[in-house]
Design a protein around this motif. Structure first.
Motif, PDB file in Angstrom:
ATOM      1  N   GLN A   1      20.416   3.004  -4.468  1.00 22.24           N
ATOM      2  CA  GLN A   1      19.898   2.658  -3.148  1.00 22.24           C
ATOM      3  C   GLN A   1      21.039   2.439  -2.159  1.00 22.24           C
ATOM      4  O   GLN A   1      20.971   2.903  -1.014  1.00 22.24           O
ATOM      5  CB  GLN A   1      19.038   1.399  -3.245  1.00 22.24           C
ATOM      6  CG  GLN A   1      18.381   1.009  -1.925  1.00 22.24           C
ATOM      7  CD  GLN A   1      17.460  -0.189  -2.070  1.00 22.24           C
ATOM      8  OE1 GLN A   1      17.380  -0.810  -3.126  1.00 22.24           O
ATOM      9  NE2 GLN A   1      16.747  -0.532  -1.019  1.00 22.24           N
TER      10      GLN A   1
ATOM     11  N   LEU B   1       2.627   6.864  -7.411  1.00 24.41           N
ATOM     12  CA  LEU B   1       3.250   6.609  -6.113  1.00 24.41           C
ATOM     13  C   LEU B   1       2.189   6.090  -5.155  1.00 24.41           C
ATOM     14  O   LEU B   1       1.199   6.784  -4.872  1.00 24.41           O
ATOM     15  CB  LEU B   1       3.877   7.889  -5.567  1.00 24.41           C
ATOM     16  CG  LEU B   1       4.601   7.769  -4.222  1.00 24.41           C
ATOM     17  CD1 LEU B   1       5.801   6.828  -4.351  1.00 24.41           C
ATOM     18  CD2 LEU B   1       5.049   9.132  -3.737  1.00 24.41           C
TER      19      LEU B   1
ATOM     20  N   TYR C   1       3.044   1.767  -0.524  1.00 27.78           N
ATOM     21  CA  TYR C   1       4.119   0.809  -0.336  1.00 27.78           C
ATOM     22  C   TYR C   1       5.010   0.642  -1.573  1.00 27.78           C
ATOM     23  O   TYR C   1       5.971  -0.119  -1.538  1.00 27.78           O
ATOM     24  CB  TYR C   1       3.545  -0.563   0.030  1.00 27.78           C
ATOM     25  CG  TYR C   1       2.832  -0.567   1.361  1.00 27.78           C
ATOM     26  CD1 TYR C   1       3.532  -0.643   2.549  1.00 27.78           C
ATOM     27  CD2 TYR C   1       1.436  -0.468   1.417  1.00 27.78           C
ATOM     28  CE1 TYR C   1       2.867  -0.634   3.770  1.00 27.78           C
ATOM     29  CE2 TYR C   1       0.763  -0.454   2.626  1.00 27.78           C
ATOM     30  CZ  TYR C   1       1.488  -0.538   3.807  1.00 27.78           C
ATOM     31  OH  TYR C   1       0.837  -0.524   5.009  1.00 27.78           O
ATOM     32  N   CYS C   2       4.673   1.319  -2.663  1.00 27.87           N
ATOM     33  CA  CYS C   2       5.449   1.119  -3.888  1.00 27.87           C
ATOM     34  C   CYS C   2       5.306   2.318  -4.812  1.00 27.87           C
ATOM     35  O   CYS C   2       4.517   3.237  -4.549  1.00 27.87           O
ATOM     36  CB  CYS C   2       4.977  -0.145  -4.617  1.00 27.87           C
ATOM     37  SG  CYS C   2       3.286   0.004  -5.289  1.00 27.87           S
ATOM     38  N   ARG C   3       6.056   2.295  -5.880  1.00 31.69           N
ATOM     39  CA  ARG C   3       5.905   3.266  -6.955  1.00 31.69           C
ATOM     40  C   ARG C   3       5.970   2.523  -8.276  1.00 31.69           C
ATOM     41  O   ARG C   3       6.588   1.454  -8.375  1.00 31.69           O
ATOM     42  CB  ARG C   3       6.982   4.349  -6.899  1.00 31.69           C
ATOM     43  CG  ARG C   3       8.377   3.819  -6.920  1.00 31.69           C
ATOM     44  CD  ARG C   3       9.403   4.910  -7.032  1.00 31.69           C
ATOM     45  NE  ARG C   3       9.390   5.513  -8.351  1.00 31.69           N
ATOM     46  CZ  ARG C   3      10.110   6.569  -8.670  1.00 31.69           C
ATOM     47  NH1 ARG C   3      10.854   7.152  -7.761  1.00 31.69           N
ATOM     48  NH2 ARG C   3      10.072   7.038  -9.895  1.00 31.69           N
TER      49      ARG C   3
ATOM     50  N   THR D   1       8.508  -0.630  -7.978  1.00 31.48           N
ATOM     51  CA  THR D   1       9.569  -0.677  -6.972  1.00 31.48           C
ATOM     52  C   THR D   1       8.956  -0.548  -5.582  1.00 31.48           C
ATOM     53  O   THR D   1       8.180   0.383  -5.323  1.00 31.48           O
ATOM     54  CB  THR D   1      10.584   0.460  -7.187  1.00 31.48           C
ATOM     55  OG1 THR D   1      11.041   0.434  -8.542  1.00 31.48           O
ATOM     56  CG2 THR D   1      11.769   0.297  -6.250  1.00 31.48           C
TER      57      THR D   1
ATOM     58  N   ASP E   1       8.795   0.229  -1.568  1.00 31.88           N
ATOM     59  CA  ASP E   1       9.418   1.126  -0.597  1.00 31.88           C
ATOM     60  C   ASP E   1      10.155   0.248   0.415  1.00 31.88           C
ATOM     61  O   ASP E   1       9.532  -0.461   1.208  1.00 31.88           O
ATOM     62  CB  ASP E   1       8.340   1.969   0.097  1.00 31.88           C
ATOM     63  CG  ASP E   1       8.932   3.004   1.044  1.00 31.88           C
ATOM     64  OD1 ASP E   1       9.796   2.624   1.872  1.00 31.88           O
ATOM     65  OD2 ASP E   1       8.531   4.172   0.967  1.00 31.88           O
TER      66      ASP E   1
ATOM     67  N   LYS F   1       9.231   0.649   4.236  1.00 30.21           N
ATOM     68  CA  LYS F   1       7.901   0.241   4.669  1.00 30.21           C
ATOM     69  C   LYS F   1       7.642  -1.249   4.508  1.00 30.21           C
ATOM     70  O   LYS F   1       6.720  -1.789   5.116  1.00 30.21           O
ATOM     71  CB  LYS F   1       6.843   1.027   3.900  1.00 30.21           C
ATOM     72  CG  LYS F   1       6.842   2.517   4.212  1.00 30.21           C
ATOM     73  CD  LYS F   1       5.787   3.244   3.397  1.00 30.21           C
ATOM     74  CE  LYS F   1       5.773   4.734   3.713  1.00 30.21           C
ATOM     75  NZ  LYS F   1       4.765   5.460   2.892  1.00 30.21           N
TER      76      LYS F   1
ATOM     77  N   CYS G   1      -0.081   0.068  -8.748  1.00 30.21           N
ATOM     78  CA  CYS G   1       0.254   0.480  -7.379  1.00 30.21           C
ATOM     79  C   CYS G   1      -0.852   0.100  -6.401  1.00 30.21           C
ATOM     80  O   CYS G   1      -0.582  -0.391  -5.297  1.00 30.21           O
ATOM     81  CB  CYS G   1       0.498   1.990  -7.329  1.00 30.21           C
ATOM     82  SG  CYS G   1       2.146   2.508  -7.821  1.00 30.21           S
TER      83      CYS G   1
END
Length: 326
Positions: free
Chosen positions: A190, A206, A209-211, A230, A232, A235, A310
């Motif tokens: 990152q 996916l 807002y996340c995965r 994780t 995003d 966002k 998710c």
């Protein structure tokens, strides 16, 4: 003082190669005594033992690079300053043994000093981050620490297959846990604006807002999994609502989901409390099991678990779209 003789054939060296004789003087008596003691225990000549020690030391390309590279020396000092630690002065103090250095070279395909120099240059922007990850309480750090960090950074950038090989062959035997390896690698990617780490597990989802990635670490038994959720960063970075700091664990048939230690959090449940989870530095790590039934017979697939996780996170963040980037 060292005197060097002419190159000549040596019966202990493969045919076609030459050896060079050297006379070493002014050695400390204690060193000579130790050499004699070890030679006697190994039942070989003292000169052969001394030669073996020198050959082993001088045939480690990675260590020699760390000793001779002015770039590595400069970055070692930068790492020491970033960590608030003191860099050891002895050139022979190295962070990894020779066998580990050989493993790194094999995993990353390092065949020359040019290869090592490129790895060091690519990793330079992330060395301070790696120092924060690993040297929080360090007082003294060894020379070559910049290269040690660079090897991990390079491994992180190459992807999950390379990272898992390094974990199995080097990091796990050194006592470094998989959760730590994955967290640190994700932070490095990152910071260097690389795509998120793809875990290549059997399931993944996916959300907005996340995965979520689900995979089975090498030391896990059949039917036991690890789920990493994780956020995003783009966002969700501006969301400050307290509701986005705690999340319920989904209840699924024949599935048991528990948070990994630091990600556990009690959440309200009517008049009481129950175990939920939270995000730390944009990620949450959960344990997942097939509960009371063989994995292959479980009515809830791993993909359904990933999608449910998710969806639960997205449902919380979607109520605060005004606070998050679209």
């Amino acid at each position: 003082m060292i005197k060097k003789g002419n190159a000549q054939p040596d019966p202990d060296i493969p045919t076609g190669e030459l050896s060079t004789s050297m006379n070493i003087k002014n050695m400390q008596p204690a060193t000579v005594q130790n050499l004699e003691r070890i030679s006697a225990a190994m039942r070989i000549a003292r000169s052969a033992m001394a030669r073996t020690i020198m050959d082993v030391t001088m045939q480690d390309p990675l260590r020699l690079f760390c000793i001779s590279s002015s770039l590595c020396d400069a970055l070692d000092q930068e790492v020491a300053r970033a960590a608030g630690a003191t860099l050891k002065q002895d050139w022979f103090d190295a962070d990894w043994p020779r066998t580990t250095n050989a493993a790194w070279c094999s995993i990353l395909g390092l065949e020359s000093e040019d290869d090592m120099n490129e790895v060091l240059l690519r990793a330079a922007p992330a060395l301070s981050l790696r120092a924060r990850q690993t040297l929080q309480y360090a007082v003294w750090i060894p020379r070559g620490i910049a290269m040690t960090f660079a090897l991990f950074v390079e491994t992180s950038l190459r992807g999950i297959d390379t990272l898992m090989r390094a974990y199995r062959e080097i990091l796990s035997p050194a006592g470094i846990g998989l959760a730590t390896v994955l967290r640190d690698a994700s932070e490095i990617r990152q910071a260097l604006l690389a795509p998120p780490l793809m875990l290549n597990g059997p399931a993944g989802a996916l959300g907005k807002y996340c995965r979520c990635d689900i995979f089975s670490p090498p030391d896990y038994q059949h039917g036991a999994w690890r789920a990493i959720v994780t956020l995003d960063a783009l966002k969700t970075r501006n969301v400050r609502n307290a509701a986005t700091r705690q999340f319920e664990l989904p209840v699924l048939e024949r599935r048991l989901i528990t948070p990994d230690g630091p990600y556990g959090l009690a959440v309200p449940d009517g008049e009481g409390w129950k175990m939920g989870f939270c995000f730390r530095e944009g990620r949450a790590e959960l344990h997942l099991y097939s509960n009371g039934i063989a994995e292959g017979e479980n009515p809830v697939t791993l993909q359904e678990v990933a999608e449910t996780l998710c969806a639960g996170v997205d449902s919380i963040f979607s109520g605060h779209d005004g606070d998050a980037h679209p």
